[in-house]
Structures are given as C-alpha cells and as structure tokens.
Write a protein that holds these residues in place. Structure first.
Motif: not given
Length: 430
Positions: A9-11, A45, A55, A317-318
């Motif tokens: 899970t990436l921003p 990202t 990131v 969160r990632w």
C-alpha cells in the motif's frame, strides 16, 4: 509494533516519467516538495534519479516509527554520500559495521572534549571577524566557511603548518565539487567528467592525511585524529588508514559547510527580526533557542533517508516493498503548523526552556543514523554567534528575506547572509 505483511500500500504521487520528476526535483526542490504535499497530503510516492522509487514522509508519528525501526527492516540507502566521502564513511556503512564504528567515534564529540575545542573556535572567529568591514553590506557565508574550516582542521585533523595551509586551499573546491556530485546523477564512467577531477583531489587529500597520521603517531595531541589512532575495537584492532581518511572527511562534511550555512542563515534571520536581535544583545539566555529556531525555519539539509530491507514493511498507513527508499522531508515537517504552530514565523521563544522533540525537529536526521557531529556543530554555532554578538552590532534591515539557494547538498541564503555591522567598543556599544 512494526509488522510485516505481503500486501503493498503506497501513498499517491505523480505519474510522470522518472526523468521528468528528476528535472522537477532538481529545478524546484523545496517548492516542488511543498506543492506535492498540497496535492497528495503528508506522504507521497515519487520516482526520481539516484533514489529511484521512494516514499516521502512528513508525519512525525511515521517518522518516529522509521527512525526506531531496526536495521533488519530499514537501513542505509544503497546509493548514499559514500559515493563522495568514501566506502568507510559513516554515511556509507550499514548494520553492525555502522554500529561498530559509531561506537568508536562518539566519545570525541561529547562532554569535556567539546569544551576543550571552544577556545579554538573562538580564536578562529575573532581572527576572521577582525577583517569585517563596518557600515557596508557584505556576505557573511564566506567568513563562516573559513571559520568552520579552520576550526575543523585544528580540532579534528590536528593540522598545522604546511598541512594546514594545503588543506585550507584544497578542501573548499573539493567539498563544493563533492556536494554537487552527491546529488547529480552523473556516471563515473567516461574519460572526461567531473568525477576525474574529484578523484585527483581525493588523492591529494589522502596524501596530506597520511602525513598527519604519521605526525600524530609520533606526537599525539588533543585532537580527534590522535584519538582515532588510540581507540580500539572490541577485538583490540584499530582503525585502518582508509577508515581514518574517510571518517575525517565525513566529520569535515558534518561540521563545516552545513554549520557555516546555518550561521549565515542566522545572520539573515536576526537582521529581519530586530526584537529577537535586541534580546540577544542584552542577554545570551535566548541564544540556544535561537540556534534551534534557525535550524527549524531554515534547515540546510532537506532530506534524511532509509531503504526498506524486507518486503511488506508496515510503516504507519503504508506497506512498502523491499528496495523502496523512504525520504523524510525535513523542511515539510519543520514548516507544518500542526507540528510547530505559526510555523512561518521566526520565533525562538517556542524553544525557550524546552528541548525539541527529536522526531519533529530533525535538522541532524534521527535514530541510529543521527549526525555524529551534531553536538560539535551546535558548539561551533553557539561560540561563533556569541562572539559575533559580543563584538559587533548587527544592523537590522527591512529587505525581503533571502531566497533559498541550492549548493548541492546544502541550501544557503541566496545572497550569502548579507550583513551590515558596527564594531562595539570595549566600554560598551558605539
């Protein structure tokens, strides 16, 4: 707790090609970061030369987790300042070897050792300030560069005589070129490129250090080089010549250009805030807080970084894949009103009587890779500013703030921290 999971899970972030993002990062580094935060939030990202896929963080909770994660999860970047400082530099080392050398090099930069160096820094400051013109504007950055260079050569290298003179001539262009190469995606291949010039200068530097080592073995002094020669690993072995040479260059980098640039920013900030300047003139009670605020509001290094070593590293969160770089934008954290209320205001009183949170105030980086020379640099800045304000009156100005100017690794005031000064008389202010 740090957890591992397989889902990535990436921003969000820009989708432009790496070359386009790289050009944007080079031409609009600080402004570009701020615009990306405005568009994507406090994490995004990017895909840029040197770092690759990365990131960018600016949330203190996620930064704290990054800084406190073990080297099995995140560690040193594969591409780092070791490219210019050498493979034995603290910037190049990872894992156990980094911990092993750091343990040896921390003692010279704390406690009573630092106090013995203060006199040398003051001597160099008084010598340089004796040449300052009165009543006319001039850039202070060159003076600050000379002060910090001379102080490092005496306290760290133990240089004097011919070696002192040779290093004073060699190091300024050497450091400037290295600073630019560190952030430029230029290959070392090819016959004609700036790396060739850098390598020639490095050979000159190593030859001078060899002579300093030979002298220090015969007649040790109260300097860092002499301590390096005497210190021992747990197995009884000492630092090699290559390790000493690389670490001296690392310590120069940590305590010279960045410190001098911060001092120039201090002049620039104080001239535009006469109330703070007046308070400092009357008492040095606010001096420590002022230095902290200069570093917060005008950080000379914008990024500190780690690289993910295991797939599925959960960071806030990632969830990040192995090989990704994680970049902490120092300027974005320091410029955040949620972290520092009225962040745009220059207000040393925010630090009066309190030490900063080292996961929010991060000009020296953080965690196990926090700048080794942080205490030394702070001592230098304190002594130089205290001496300057004791011997001179800084004339306030209503001129616009000086813009940020990239010198490669460091961001300096575009006009060099221009000052107008009046010398104080021994009996009081003129």
């Amino acid at each position: 707790m740090t957890t591992m999971t397989s889902a990535v899970t990436l921003p969000p972030g820009p989708t432009a090609p790496r070359a386009v993002q790289g050009a944007y990062a080079l031409t609009r580094p600080l402004r570009g970061m701020r615009r990306l935060r405005e568009r994507y939030g406090d994490a995004f990202t990017v895909n840029v030369p040197i770092f690759g896929r990365a990131v960018v963080l600016s949330d203190p909770a996620e930064i704290k987790q990054l800084f406190t994660s073990g080297p099995d999860l995140v560690d040193n970047l594969e591409v780092n300042l070791g490219r210019v400082l050498g493979p034995h530099s603290m910037f190049a080392l990872s894992g156990d070897e980094h911990k092993r050398q750091r343990k040896l090099l921390v003692p010279p930069f704390h406690g009573r050792r630092l106090a013995t160096y203060e006199k040398i820094v003051e001597e160099e400051t008084v010598r340089e300030l004796a040449n300052w013109p009165e009543g006319t504007a001039f850039a202070t950055l060159p003076s600050m560069m000379r002060i910090t260079l001379n102080a490092i050569l005496r306290t760290v290298f133990g240089a004097e005589g011919a070696e002192f003179a040779e290093l004073r001539e060699l190091l300024p262009p050497f450091v400037t070129l290295g600073s630019r190469l560190a952030v430029a995606p230029i290959s070392k291949k090819g016959r004609f490129n700036p790396w060739r010039r850098f390598e020639r200068m490095r050979r000159e530097y190593d030859a001078i250090v060899d002579r300093l080592i030979a002298k220090a073995r015969v007649e040790p002094k109260d300097d860092v080089l002499s301590m390096m020669l005497q210190t021992r690993y747990d197995d009884g072995s000492g630092l090699t010549r290559d390790e000493i040479s690389d670490q001296l260059l690392t310590l120069l980098t940590a305590g010279h250009e960045t410190t001098a640039t911060t001092l120039a920013w201090a002049v620039e900030r104080l001239r535009r805030h006469p109330a703070v300047l007046r308070e400092l003139t009357e008492s040095d009670d606010l001096l420590d807080a002022t230095i902290l605020e200069v570093q917060r509001s005008r950080p000379v290094i914008d990024l500190t970084a780690r690289q993910v070593k295991q797939d599925g590293f959960r960071l806030g969160r990632w969830t990040l894949p192995k090989g990704y770089a994680v970049l902490v934008s120092i300027a974005l954290v320091h410029d955040d009103d949620a972290v520092f209320p009225r962040a745009k205001a220059f207000d040393p009183h925010r630090f009066a009587g309190a030490r900063p949170d080292l996961y929010q105030w991060i000009p020296f980086g953080g965690g196990t890779r926090r700048c080794l020379g942080a205490a030394f640099a702070t001592m230098e800045m304190t002594v130089v500013l205290r001496t300057l304000l004791r011997d001179f009156t800084l004339v306030p100005t209503a001129e616009p703030d000086e813009r940020w100017h990239s010198r490669g690794v460091a961001y300096a005031p575009a006009k060099g921290g221009r000052a107008v000064v009046r010398r104080r008389s021994t009996g009081g202010e003129q």
